[in-house]
Design a protein around this motif. Sequence first.
Motif, PDB file in Angstrom:
ATOM      1  N   GLU A  59       0.934  -1.324  -0.058  1.00 48.34           N
ATOM      2  CA  GLU A  59       0.009   0.257  -0.147  1.00 48.34           C
ATOM      3  C   GLU A  59       0.767   1.163   0.533  1.00 48.34           C
ATOM      4  N   THR A  60       0.269   2.251  -0.302  1.00 50.21           N
ATOM      5  CA  THR A  60       0.980   3.667  -0.628  1.00 50.21           C
ATOM      6  C   THR A  60       1.308   4.314   0.569  1.00 50.21           C
ATOM      7  N   GLY A  61       2.016   4.553   1.112  1.00 54.30           N
ATOM      8  CA  GLY A  61       3.315   4.956   2.424  1.00 54.30           C
ATOM      9  C   GLY A  61       3.205   4.596   3.577  1.00 54.30           C
ATOM     10  N   ILE A  62       3.177   3.245   3.410  1.00 57.43           N
ATOM     11  CA  ILE A  62       3.923   2.722   4.293  1.00 57.43           C
ATOM     12  C   ILE A  62       5.511   3.160   4.765  1.00 57.43           C
ATOM     13  N   VAL A  63       6.432   3.177   4.131  1.00 59.00           N
ATOM     14  CA  VAL A  63       7.469   4.121   4.585  1.00 59.00           C
ATOM     15  C   VAL A  63       7.277   5.021   5.453  1.00 59.00           C
ATOM     16  N   HIS A  64       6.512   6.103   5.098  1.00 52.76           N
ATOM     17  CA  HIS A  64       6.507   7.459   5.091  1.00 52.76           C
ATOM     18  C   HIS A  64       6.046   7.335   6.849  1.00 52.76           C
ATOM     19  N   ARG A  65       5.090   6.751   6.944  1.00 47.98           N
ATOM     20  CA  ARG A  65       4.413   6.755   7.833  1.00 47.98           C
ATOM     21  C   ARG A  65       5.440   5.744   8.986  1.00 47.98           C
ATOM     22  N   VAL A  66       6.264   4.524   8.937  1.00 47.46           N
ATOM     23  CA  VAL A  66       6.982   3.474   9.792  1.00 47.46           C
ATOM     24  C   VAL A  66       8.395   4.751  10.324  1.00 47.46           C
ATOM     25  N   THR A  67       8.622   5.953   9.301  1.00 44.92           N
ATOM     26  CA  THR A  67       9.720   6.680   9.009  1.00 44.92           C
ATOM     27  C   THR A  67       9.644   7.768  10.362  1.00 44.92           C
ATOM     28  N   GLN A  68       8.596   7.919  10.006  1.00 43.62           N
ATOM     29  CA  GLN A  68       7.542   9.185  10.639  1.00 43.62           C
ATOM     30  C   GLN A  68       8.063   9.329  11.683  1.00 43.62           C
ATOM     31  N   PHE A  69       7.358   7.845  12.188  1.00 43.97           N
ATOM     32  CA  PHE A  69       7.589   7.192  13.681  1.00 43.97           C
ATOM     33  C   PHE A  69       8.485   7.393  14.607  1.00 43.97           C
ATOM     34  N   PHE A  70       9.674   6.638  13.474  1.00 47.34           N
ATOM     35  CA  PHE A  70      11.042   6.792  14.456  1.00 47.34           C
ATOM     36  C   PHE A  70      11.443   8.477  14.448  1.00 47.34           C
ATOM     37  N   ALA A  71      11.433   8.849  13.578  1.00 44.14           N
ATOM     38  CA  ALA A  71      11.956  10.195  13.653  1.00 44.14           C
ATOM     39  C   ALA A  71      11.362  11.127  14.097  1.00 44.14           C
ATOM     40  N   SER A  72       9.912  11.498  14.672  1.00 43.88           N
ATOM     41  CA  SER A  72       8.709  12.457  16.031  1.00 43.88           C
ATOM     42  C   SER A  72      10.035  11.846  16.727  1.00 43.88           C
ATOM     43  N   ARG A  73      10.437  10.650  17.319  1.00 40.31           N
ATOM     44  CA  ARG A  73      11.297  10.638  18.384  1.00 40.31           C
ATOM     45  C   ARG A  73      11.930  10.544  18.679  1.00 40.31           C
ATOM     46  N   GLY A  74      12.991  11.060  17.768  1.00 42.08           N
ATOM     47  CA  GLY A  74      14.294  11.718  17.400  1.00 42.08           C
ATOM     48  C   GLY A  74      15.199  10.288  17.511  1.00 42.08           C
ATOM     49  N   VAL A  75      14.697   9.136  16.447  1.00 41.91           N
ATOM     50  CA  VAL A  75      15.562   7.982  17.232  1.00 41.91           C
ATOM     51  C   VAL A  75      15.888   8.067  15.324  1.00 41.91           C
ATOM     52  N   ASN A  76      17.271   7.687  15.419  1.00 41.41           N
ATOM     53  CA  ASN A  76      17.977   7.623  14.433  1.00 41.41           C
ATOM     54  C   ASN A  76      18.785   5.963  12.965  1.00 41.41           C
ATOM     55  N   ILE A  77      17.427   6.230  11.956  1.00 38.93           N
ATOM     56  CA  ILE A  77      17.712   5.223  11.201  1.00 38.93           C
ATOM     57  C   ILE A  77      19.161   4.368  10.469  1.00 38.93           C
ATOM     58  N   GLU A  78      19.226   3.731  10.735  1.00 43.89           N
ATOM     59  CA  GLU A  78      21.186   3.257  10.355  1.00 43.89           C
ATOM     60  C   GLU A  78      21.192   2.689   8.706  1.00 43.89           C
ATOM     61  N   SER A  79      19.995   1.675   8.825  1.00 43.34           N
ATOM     62  CA  SER A  79      20.100   1.390   7.294  1.00 43.34           C
ATOM     63  C   SER A  79      18.011   0.706   7.537  1.00 43.34           C
ATOM     64  N   LEU A  80      17.685   0.136   5.807  1.00 42.53           N
ATOM     65  CA  LEU A  80      16.957   0.330   5.673  1.00 42.53           C
ATOM     66  C   LEU A  80      16.514  -0.220   3.733  1.00 42.53           C
ATOM     67  N   ASP A  81      15.594  -1.088   3.897  1.00 40.35           N
ATOM     68  CA  ASP A  81      15.945  -2.111   2.723  1.00 40.35           C
ATOM     69  C   ASP A  81      14.225  -2.851   2.184  1.00 40.35           C
ATOM     70  N   SER A  82      13.819  -1.944   1.451  1.00 39.65           N
ATOM     71  CA  SER A  82      12.293  -2.909   1.021  1.00 39.65           C
ATOM     72  C   SER A  82      12.320  -3.347   0.099  1.00 39.65           C
TER      73      SER A  82
END
Length: 214
Positions: free
Chosen positions: A139-162
């Motif tokens: 579905e459209t927007g899953i990556v955005h919703r998941v990454t937005q969750f962590f960004a809003s809590r100041g959590v750094n994403i080290e790697s991402l594969d989809s």
Amino acid sequence: MLSCDLAPYLSAQSRRIMETGDISARGAGFSGNHRGCKMNKKLVITAMGDDRPGLVNELSQVVLELGGSIDDSRMSLLGGEFAIILLVSGNENAMAAMERDLAGKLAESGLTAMVKATRERESSDDTFPYEVEVLSMDETGIVHRVTQFFASRGVNIESLDSSTYPAPHSGTPMFSLKMIVNLPVDASSSRIRREFLDLCDDLYIDASLEPVRQ
């Protein structure tokens, strides 16, 4: 003097490269970047182009000829495009040659490249790596919703594969996401984990968030 104990094994030409940093002598057969030697600088190289056999070999050959040593790399095929990112180290002269000449040499292989100086990564005792796995219908927007969750809590994403793929038997379009995130070592990590799983339940997606096994 040589910066590592290789002198007995090197030709006079190779010794000159090691002592002066001059990598212009191609006949030495030695890049000046033996693992025991000090690496002064690091570069991040990104390159992409139409996929074909031999691209990785040609890219690594150019890095070697310019005096660089590949420390880390990531490669992927996206559509019909080949994409790669490299962490390369070497002495100052080698890295200057890389910044000056690499893009032009790779263009001969049909690759568009960008080179950027970087530094040693700083470690932190305040965070711990966690692995995120998400599986759902595409579905459209899953990556955005998941990454937005962590960004809003100041959590750094080290790697991402989809990726997307058809489900077995039914052929339903499916979506898979894997990430490494750095969560605080304090009690807030439990709260973040609980809130993330609640979000995924609301989105009707399967997910897990667990510490990376060391």
